[in-house]
Design an enzyme around this catalytic site. Structure first.
Site, PDB file in Angstrom:
ATOM      1  N   GLU A 146     -27.823 -16.152  20.708  1.00 46.43           N
ATOM      2  CA  GLU A 146     -27.264 -14.870  20.295  1.00 46.43           C
ATOM      3  C   GLU A 146     -27.866 -13.762  21.173  1.00 46.43           C
ATOM      4  OE1 GLU A 146     -25.112 -13.326  17.971  1.00 46.43           O
ATOM      5  OE2 GLU A 146     -26.024 -11.512  18.784  1.00 46.43           O
ATOM      6  N   CYS A 148     -11.489 -14.448  18.053  1.00 44.00           N
ATOM      7  CA  CYS A 148     -10.899 -13.256  17.423  1.00 44.00           C
ATOM      8  C   CYS A 148      -9.937 -12.578  18.393  1.00 44.00           C
ATOM      9  CB  CYS A 148     -11.985 -12.299  16.950  1.00 44.00           C
ATOM     10  SG  CYS A 148     -13.104 -11.793  18.251  1.00 44.00           S
ATOM     11  N   CYS A 162      -1.229   5.580   7.335  1.00 43.64           N
ATOM     12  CA  CYS A 162      -2.388   4.841   7.858  1.00 43.64           C
ATOM     13  C   CYS A 162      -1.901   3.749   8.802  1.00 43.64           C
ATOM     14  CB  CYS A 162      -3.165   4.240   6.691  1.00 43.64           C
ATOM     15  SG  CYS A 162      -4.492   3.149   7.218  1.00 43.64           S
ATOM     16  N   CYS A 190       0.836  -1.207   0.000  1.00 45.32           N
ATOM     17  CA  CYS A 190       0.000   0.000   0.000  1.00 45.32           C
ATOM     18  C   CYS A 190       0.870   1.255   0.000  1.00 45.32           C
ATOM     19  CB  CYS A 190      -0.893  -0.020   1.241  1.00 45.32           C
ATOM     20  SG  CYS A 190      -1.711   1.541   1.545  1.00 45.32           S
ATOM     21  N   ASN A 221     -24.440 -17.987  10.631  1.00 46.84           N
ATOM     22  CA  ASN A 221     -23.330 -18.318   9.722  1.00 46.84           C
ATOM     23  C   ASN A 221     -22.820 -19.747   9.911  1.00 46.84           C
ATOM     24  OD1 ASN A 221     -21.180 -17.531   7.841  1.00 46.84           O
ATOM     25  ND2 ASN A 221     -19.829 -17.417   9.623  1.00 46.84           N
ATOM     26  N   ASP A 253     -18.309 -18.933  19.073  1.00 42.90           N
ATOM     27  CA  ASP A 253     -17.619 -17.904  18.275  1.00 42.90           C
ATOM     28  C   ASP A 253     -17.842 -16.556  18.960  1.00 42.90           C
ATOM     29  OD1 ASP A 253     -16.449 -16.357  16.318  1.00 42.90           O
ATOM     30  OD2 ASP A 253     -18.116 -16.559  14.903  1.00 42.90           O
TER      31      ASP A 253
HETATM   32  C1  LIG Z   1     -17.679 -12.908  16.520  1.00 44.59           C
HETATM   33  S1  LIG Z   1     -19.396 -12.648  16.331  1.00 44.59           S
HETATM   34  C2  LIG Z   1     -19.866 -14.216  15.660  1.00 44.59           C
HETATM   35  C3  LIG Z   1     -21.174 -14.258  14.919  1.00 44.59           C
HETATM   36  C4  LIG Z   1     -21.438 -15.506  14.088  1.00 44.59           C
HETATM   37  N1  LIG Z   1     -20.998 -16.713  14.738  1.00 44.59           N
HETATM   38  C5  LIG Z   1     -20.845 -15.408  12.697  1.00 44.59           C
HETATM   39  O1  LIG Z   1     -20.013 -16.245  12.339  1.00 44.59           O
HETATM   40  O2  LIG Z   1     -21.248 -14.503  11.939  1.00 44.59           O
HETATM   41  C6  LIG Z   1     -19.941 -12.654  17.968  1.00 44.59           C
HETATM   42  C7  LIG Z   1     -21.421 -12.593  18.174  1.00 44.59           C
HETATM   43  O3  LIG Z   1     -21.659 -12.550  19.586  1.00 44.59           O
HETATM   44  C8  LIG Z   1     -22.803 -11.747  19.806  1.00 44.59           C
HETATM   45  N2  LIG Z   1     -22.781 -11.310  21.200  1.00 44.59           N
HETATM   46  C9  LIG Z   1     -22.132 -10.245  21.725  1.00 44.59           C
HETATM   47  N3  LIG Z   1     -22.378 -10.143  23.050  1.00 44.59           N
HETATM   48  C10 LIG Z   1     -23.206 -11.162  23.361  1.00 44.59           C
HETATM   49  C11 LIG Z   1     -23.818 -11.596  24.563  1.00 44.59           C
HETATM   50  N4  LIG Z   1     -23.629 -10.921  25.698  1.00 44.59           N
HETATM   51  N5  LIG Z   1     -24.606 -12.690  24.541  1.00 44.59           N
HETATM   52  C12 LIG Z   1     -24.796 -13.355  23.383  1.00 44.59           C
HETATM   53  N6  LIG Z   1     -24.249 -13.000  22.207  1.00 44.59           N
HETATM   54  C13 LIG Z   1     -23.464 -11.915  22.190  1.00 44.59           C
HETATM   55  C14 LIG Z   1     -22.651 -10.636  18.804  1.00 44.59           C
HETATM   56  O4  LIG Z   1     -23.907 -10.001  18.564  1.00 44.59           O
HETATM   57  C15 LIG Z   1     -22.115 -11.377  17.581  1.00 44.59           C
HETATM   58  O5  LIG Z   1     -23.166 -11.807  16.766  1.00 44.59           O
END
Ligand SMILES: C[S@@+](CC[C@H](N)C(=O)[O-])C[C@H]1O[C@@H](n2cnc3c(N)ncnc32)[C@H](O)[C@@H]1O
Length: 449
Positions: A329, A406, A88, A82, A313, A380
């Site tokens: 969720e 992550c 950046c 880049c 997903n 996840d």
């Molecule tokens: C890393 S994302 C993964 C989403 C999904 N597995 C995907 O692959 O697209 C983490 C998810 O955790 C949810 N999340 C965040 N805080 C939460 C909570 N306190 N209880 C339940 N879910 C939560 C978020 O809304 C988000 O959808």
């Protein structure tokens, strides 16, 4: 007198050059070295490199600087792809070949696991990779109006909250990343330009959307300018005058408000709103989902739990293999979307049962025993990990757990908790979801020991 001496000492340490050996990277991807008994964070330097550093600032007991002369470069150092790399701060590792970026990320995860006393993994998976440019389908970009320079749009400058002045971005999907200069001109031309603090971009497989946050009402001329630009670019254009609930579409006036991505291996197509959580890298997402399903290996009689399931997903691919899957969720909005996605993909799911539940999995009083019984568990979580689930894993007693992470530090912590609950880390791997950046995405498998 003492104050003056201190000030002179501080000045002496700043704006001078130090020749140092960089020993490691910190979790932000910044090189670490020592100078004058101080810890020195060195931007643009890699482990094992000997560099001359210009010392720029001091933060508490730490100096920060920029590598200026490389006396002994890393064998895998490459020219950054880049041209805006100096301005950046998003892609801190782009001067290292992608395979070596992944080696560093794997070593970082292994070191965190070891520091938590976690045994294993016995098996490291081959890295899950994808394109290293144009991969980012979702991003929030800063916007700032600078008198005499118009609007700036981009990620942040290195070590700063200021918006970086770039004309294109190599990691964003080209549908938006190659058009930042146009967007800058458009926003700079608005009467309300100074009241636009950020925009979000989201791309589906075949479409793109921009969500423009504005802190003051738009003039009629501004709306017209935005409409004309949207119609020309083909991006769906959303406005956000307040909180997330105020988001509404300006263009096109009719048609579906959703973008779409597919998981062709499972014959699935997902609809999502531009502000919904989606995995930002579609190529790595396709391979990651496929790998997670393989690692979990559901039997046709299995019941599976997918915690932190977002728009489904992983839930729907798992449902195409197992008897029953429950996605849990925290966002009611995402659960609605997941339910719609399950209905729209009913044919690919055969006769499996798919349910979605809204629950706050971080609530202090959340009890895992309220979750449906499961043979297999997929997790996840966000960066804060899944501490309470890991702590109570013995009472859930799944046959296998696949954990997509992550944030390696919380994965390592949770791996220790899993071990305390009798679940051993058997397999782990790096998912190259965010090439060139310091973010580490990984996958891990736990089984009863
Ligand atoms: C890393 S994302 C993964 C989403 C999904 N597995 C995907 O692959 O697209 C983490 C998810 O955790 C949810 N999340 C965040 N805080 C939460 C909570 N306190 N209880 C339940 N879910 C939560 C978020 O809304 C988000 O959808």
């Amino acid at each position: 007198m003492l104050g003056a001496q201190r000030l002179m000492g501080r000045k002496r340490r700043l704006d001078r050059h130090e020749r140092v050996m960089v020993t490691e990277l910190d979790s932000d991807g910044i090189g670490l070295a020592e100078a004058d008994g101080f810890k020195l964070r060195v931007r643009g330097a890699l482990p094992g490199e000997q560099v001359s550093v210009r010392v720029l600032r001091r933060r508490r007991k730490q100096l920060e600087g920029q590598a200026e002369v490389l006396w002994q470069p890393h064998v895998d150092r490459v020219p950054p792809p880049c041209p805006w790399t100096a301005r950046c701060g998003a892609c801190v590792l782009q001067h290292l070949a992608p395979a070596s970026q992944r080696d560093l990320k794997r070593a970082h995860l292994a070191a965190l696991l070891a520091a938590e006393g976690v045994v294993g993994p016995a098996r490291w998976l081959p890295d899950v990779t994808g394109p290293v440019t144009g991969y980012r389908h979702k991003a929030r970009l800063g916007v700032r109006c600078v008198p005499g320079r118009g609007a700036l749009i981009g990620f942040r400058e290195p070590a700063s909250s200021r918006v970086a002045d770039v004309d294109a971005c190599r990691i964003l999907a080209p549908a938006v990343g190659e058009h930042l200069a146009d967007l800058k001109r458009l926003i700079g031309s608005l009467d309300t330009a100074a009241a636009v603090p950020q925009l979000e971009m989201a791309c589906g497989d075949d479409d793109a959307a921009i969500v423009l946050r504005h802190l003051e009402p738009l003039s009629a001329t501004d709306r017209e300018r935005l409409l004309q630009h949207a119609a020309k670019s083909g991006w769906q254009l959303y406005l956000q005058p307040g909180g997330p609930e105020t988001v509404h579409r300006l263009w096109p006036e009719h048609g579906s408000e959703y973008l779409h991505y597919g998981l062709p291996e499972f014959d699935l197509r997902f609809a999502f709103h531009p502000l919904d959580f989606i995995q930002i890298n579609p190529a790595v997402n396709r391979r990651m989902v496929s790998l997670a399903v393989d690692l979990l290996s559901p039997r046709t009689t299995d019941r599976v739990l997918d915690l932190f399931c977002g728009i489904g997903n992983f839930t729907l691919p798992l449902a195409s293999r197992a008897a029953a899957v429950t996605g849990v969720e925290g966002s009611a909005e995402l659960v609605l979307r997941a339910q719609d996605n399950a209905m729209a993909n009913a044919a690919a799911l055969g006769g499996s049962s798919v349910k979605f539940v809204v629950a706050d999995l971080y609530a202090g009083d959340f009890d895992v025993r309220t979750l449906p019984a499961a043979d297999l568990l997929l997790l996840d979580p966000p960066r804060s990990g899944a501490e309470n689930i890991a702590r109570d894993i013995a009472s859930m007693a799944p046959r296998r757990v696949v954990y997509v992470s992550c944030h390696p530090a919380t994965l390592a912590r949770d791996a220790r908790l899993f071990a305390e609950g009798g679940y051993m880390l058997t397999t782990a791997g790096i998912l190259d979801m965010f090439p060139h950046t310091a973010h580490v995405e990984s996958i891990a498998v736990f089984e009863p020991g």
